[in-house]
Design an enzyme around this catalytic site. Structure first.
Site, PDB file in Angstrom:
ATOM      1  NE  ARG A 210      -0.840   3.588  -1.381  1.00 59.67           N
ATOM      2  CZ  ARG A 210       0.251   3.433  -0.639  1.00 59.67           C
ATOM      3  NH1 ARG A 210       0.187   3.518   0.659  1.00 59.67           N
ATOM      4  NH2 ARG A 210       1.395   3.165  -1.206  1.00 59.67           N
TER       5      ARG A 210
ATOM      6  NE  ARG B  85      -1.192   1.022   6.099  1.00 57.83           N
ATOM      7  CZ  ARG B  85       0.101   1.297   5.983  1.00 57.83           C
ATOM      8  NH1 ARG B  85       0.970   0.707   6.751  1.00 57.83           N
ATOM      9  NH2 ARG B  85       0.528   2.172   5.103  1.00 57.83           N
TER      10      ARG B  85
ATOM     11  NE  ARG C  66      -2.092  -5.454   5.021  1.00 55.33           N
ATOM     12  CZ  ARG C  66      -1.228  -6.437   5.264  1.00 55.33           C
ATOM     13  NH1 ARG C  66      -1.639  -7.676   5.357  1.00 55.33           N
ATOM     14  NH2 ARG C  66       0.059  -6.163   5.421  1.00 55.33           N
TER      15      ARG C  66
ATOM     16  CG  ASP D 103       1.729  -1.912  -4.025  1.00 55.92           C
ATOM     17  OD1 ASP D 103       1.298  -1.207  -3.095  1.00 55.92           O
ATOM     18  OD2 ASP D 103       2.881  -1.789  -4.481  1.00 55.92           O
TER      19      ASP D 103
ATOM     20  CE1 TYR E  31       9.458   1.641  -2.718  1.00 56.07           C
ATOM     21  CE2 TYR E  31       8.754   2.556  -4.824  1.00 56.07           C
ATOM     22  CZ  TYR E  31       8.777   2.607  -3.442  1.00 56.07           C
ATOM     23  OH  TYR E  31       8.126   3.616  -2.781  1.00 56.07           O
TER      24      TYR E  31
HETATM   25  O1  CP3 Z   1      -6.627   2.911  -2.670  1.00 56.17           O
HETATM   26  C1  CP3 Z   1      -5.734   2.922  -3.526  1.00 56.17           C
HETATM   27  O2  CP3 Z   1      -5.129   3.962  -3.875  1.00 56.17           O
HETATM   28  C2  CP3 Z   1      -5.451   1.642  -4.298  1.00 56.17           C
HETATM   29  C3  CP3 Z   1      -4.375   0.849  -3.863  1.00 56.17           C
HETATM   30  C4  CP3 Z   1      -2.917   1.261  -3.936  1.00 56.17           C
HETATM   31  C5  CP3 Z   1      -1.973   0.749  -3.002  1.00 56.17           C
HETATM   32  N1  CP3 Z   1      -0.726   1.110  -3.408  1.00 56.17           N
HETATM   33  C6  CP3 Z   1      -2.312  -0.069  -1.841  1.00 56.17           C
HETATM   34  C7  CP3 Z   1      -1.349  -0.204  -0.735  1.00 56.17           C
HETATM   35  C8  CP3 Z   1      -2.206   2.019  -4.861  1.00 56.17           C
HETATM   36  C9  CP3 Z   1      -2.725   2.845  -6.034  1.00 56.17           C
HETATM   37  C10 CP3 Z   1      -0.818   1.912  -4.522  1.00 56.17           C
HETATM   38  C11 CP3 Z   1       0.267   2.534  -5.304  1.00 56.17           C
HETATM   39  C12 CP3 Z   1       1.637   2.495  -4.789  1.00 56.17           C
HETATM   40  N2  CP3 Z   1       2.262   1.489  -4.116  1.00 56.17           N
HETATM   41  C13 CP3 Z   1       2.595   3.511  -5.025  1.00 56.17           C
HETATM   42  C14 CP3 Z   1       2.340   4.769  -5.822  1.00 56.17           C
HETATM   43  C15 CP3 Z   1       1.580   5.770  -5.057  1.00 56.17           C
HETATM   44  C16 CP3 Z   1       2.280   6.296  -3.837  1.00 56.17           C
HETATM   45  O3  CP3 Z   1       1.728   6.134  -2.758  1.00 56.17           O
HETATM   46  O4  CP3 Z   1       3.352   6.891  -4.004  1.00 56.17           O
HETATM   47  C17 CP3 Z   1       3.792   3.118  -4.412  1.00 56.17           C
HETATM   48  C18 CP3 Z   1       5.102   3.905  -4.382  1.00 56.17           C
HETATM   49  C19 CP3 Z   1       3.584   1.823  -3.852  1.00 56.17           C
HETATM   50  C20 CP3 Z   1       4.571   0.960  -3.150  1.00 56.17           C
HETATM   51  C21 CP3 Z   1       4.164   0.685  -1.762  1.00 56.17           C
HETATM   52  N3  CP3 Z   1       3.126  -0.153  -1.410  1.00 56.17           N
HETATM   53  C22 CP3 Z   1       4.738   1.205  -0.585  1.00 56.17           C
HETATM   54  C23 CP3 Z   1       5.909   2.167  -0.531  1.00 56.17           C
HETATM   55  C24 CP3 Z   1       4.032   0.644   0.487  1.00 56.17           C
HETATM   56  C25 CP3 Z   1       4.355   0.804   1.936  1.00 56.17           C
HETATM   57  C26 CP3 Z   1       3.975   2.129   2.462  1.00 56.17           C
HETATM   58  C27 CP3 Z   1       2.672   2.055   3.148  1.00 56.17           C
HETATM   59  O5  CP3 Z   1       1.830   2.927   2.919  1.00 56.17           O
HETATM   60  O6  CP3 Z   1       2.529   1.109   3.953  1.00 56.17           O
HETATM   61  C28 CP3 Z   1       2.995  -0.163  -0.049  1.00 56.17           C
HETATM   62  C29 CP3 Z   1       1.974  -0.927   0.699  1.00 56.17           C
HETATM   63  C30 CP3 Z   1       0.539  -0.595   0.416  1.00 56.17           C
HETATM   64  N4  CP3 Z   1       0.008  -0.464  -0.828  1.00 56.17           N
HETATM   65  C31 CP3 Z   1      -0.503  -0.430   1.384  1.00 56.17           C
HETATM   66  C32 CP3 Z   1      -1.676  -0.180   0.658  1.00 56.17           C
HETATM   67  C33 CP3 Z   1      -3.053   0.022   1.225  1.00 56.17           C
HETATM   68  C34 CP3 Z   1      -0.348  -0.568   2.883  1.00 56.17           C
HETATM   69  C35 CP3 Z   1       0.051  -1.961   3.235  1.00 56.17           C
HETATM   70  C36 CP3 Z   1      -0.801  -2.647   4.269  1.00 56.17           C
HETATM   71  O7  CP3 Z   1      -2.039  -2.576   4.247  1.00 56.17           O
HETATM   72  O8  CP3 Z   1      -0.191  -3.324   5.101  1.00 56.17           O
END
Ligand code: CP3
Length: 344
Positions: free
Chosen positions: A26, A30, A39, A76, A151
């Site tokens: 990640r 944010r 974003r 994602d 999910y």
């Molecule tokens: O920089 C990176 O790692 C690349 C991008 C990336 C994102 N999600 C962007 C993201 C990657 C590799 C993921 C993987 C992901 N997404 C996983 C597996 C890894 C982990 O963290 O366990 C999972 C379970 C998800 C599902 C997901 N996406 C959730 C549960 C959420 C909400 C939680 C949160 O952190 O807000 C997301 C949203 C998400 N995916 C964000 C980002 C940067 C935040 C959303 C936003 O910017 O509003």
């Protein structure tokens, strides 16, 4: 030429590098003000994922700031359920949501048209490979079938994935069908990312840790093994990192059973056990993301422990899970400096 200059690929082939190369799960997110700016411009989170201009920009942001050894495609894991028309949405403060699926819904899933739906993601990968420095490894990724299924069944995140665990006991046939379908689609998706220019890929099984022993074998090991076999049969050069968060002792045989080149370790994996795992091949991890939030001595001690215990074998330095929004970007700079200064 590429394998020579891309340090992460060298470690994935079993080399030990001092200092170890690093990236952070990640790393685009944010905690970075420039991410929040893009974003806001993009509109919805899925628009950000599907608009190559924006997705390329946020992928590159942490590379410009910190010069990490890998860039991870910005997307994602939930673009797969989105492509399966599960009405995926990301609403501020709610986390991801989608329509929960039942037995009939699983049997009605249509695996056609998934890769065409994801064309913008492949365009992002192609552009990234052109724009990244030659020495930066480009990582593609997808979710593991079990984690994506959790999910899809609950329709949202839960603390322990009880809905998916219960569903798997009640409807084993439908559940197996879902995992098989997700494994096939995800393997095709990884092959498409590799063909577009990803140097290596990571499979995220973020919810592996809630499974019992038999279920870990059936829902985490077997589908991921099938995916890896399918990708490697078609692209023998592919390098694959598998991250089964919370798997603990079950990681002992995870690499061998899945065929992953490297395994990701979360921060709960004891370093003595990590050293055992490293005897069989490269490991990635495993700093507690809260140490990055805390900064100071907590950050330094955590980094030093990992480097001392795992730095003399094939290691990709990383966190044990994604960096959180409250992390101070200055602490990330300190982390990079400390890892890069090791052994010099
Ligand atoms: O920089 C990176 O790692 C690349 C991008 C990336 C994102 N999600 C962007 C993201 C990657 C590799 C993921 C993987 C992901 N997404 C996983 C597996 C890894 C982990 O963290 O366990 C999972 C379970 C998800 C599902 C997901 N996406 C959730 C549960 C959420 C909400 C939680 C949160 O952190 O807000 C997301 C949203 C998400 N995916 C964000 C980002 C940067 C935040 C959303 C936003 O910017 O509003």
């Amino acid at each position: 030429m590429t394998d020579e200059c891309r340090k992460i690929l060298r470690v994935l082939s079993g080399e030990t590098l001092t200092p170890p190369p690093l990236w952070l799960m990640r790393q685009a997110g944010r905690y970075l003000p420039e991410y929040r700016e893009t974003r806001a411009k993009a509109g919805s989170f899925l628009d950000l994922c599907y608009t190559p201009d924006h997705a390329v920009e946020v992928t590159l942001q942490p590379i410009r700031r910190y010069g990490f050894d890998a860039a991870i495609l910005f997307s994602d894991i939930l673009v797969i359920p989105d492509a399966l028309k599960r009405n995926v949405r990301f609403t501020e403060g709610h986390g991801p949501e989608m329509d929960p699926i039942d037995e009939a819904g699983i049997l009605a899933l249509k695996p056609e048209g998934i890769i065409p739906h994801l064309t913008p993601v492949m365009e992002t990968v192609r552009r990234l490979r052109r724009e990244l420095p030659a020495e930066t490894t480009l990582l593609g990724f997808c979710g593991a079938p079990w984690t994506v299924a959790t999910y899809m069944i609950a329709g949202h995140g839960t603390p322990d994935q009880a809905p998916a665990r219960l569903f798997a006991y009640r409807y084993p046939k439908a559940f197996e069908h879902l995992l098989t379908l997700l494994a096939e689609i995800s393997a095709d998706y990884l092959v498409a990312q590799i063909d577009a220019g990803a140097d290596a890929v990571q499979i995220f099984d973020s919810w592996a840790g809630v499974l019992g022993e038999k279920e870990f074998e059936a829902f985490a090991v077997r589908p991921v093994a099938r995916m890896i076999a399918s990708v490697k049969a078609r692209r023998p050069q592919a390098r694959i990192i598998a991250f089964a968060k919370g798997a603990g002792y079950l990681l002992k045989t995870y690499r061998q059973k899945t065929g992953a080149d490297a395994i990701g370790l979360d921060w709960s994996v004891p370093l003595a056990f990590a050293q055992e795992l490293q005897k069989d091949g490269p490991v990635q991890g495993n700093l507690d993301p809260m140490r990055v939030v805390a900064g100071g001595k907590a950050l330094e001690d955590g980094i030093d422990d990992i480097l001392q215990r795992l730095g003399n074998g094939p290691l990709i330095f990383n966190l044990g899970h994604g960096i959180t929004p409250q992390a101070d970007p200055a602490n990330v700079a300190r982390l990079v400096e400390r890892v890069r200064g090791w052994g010099n």
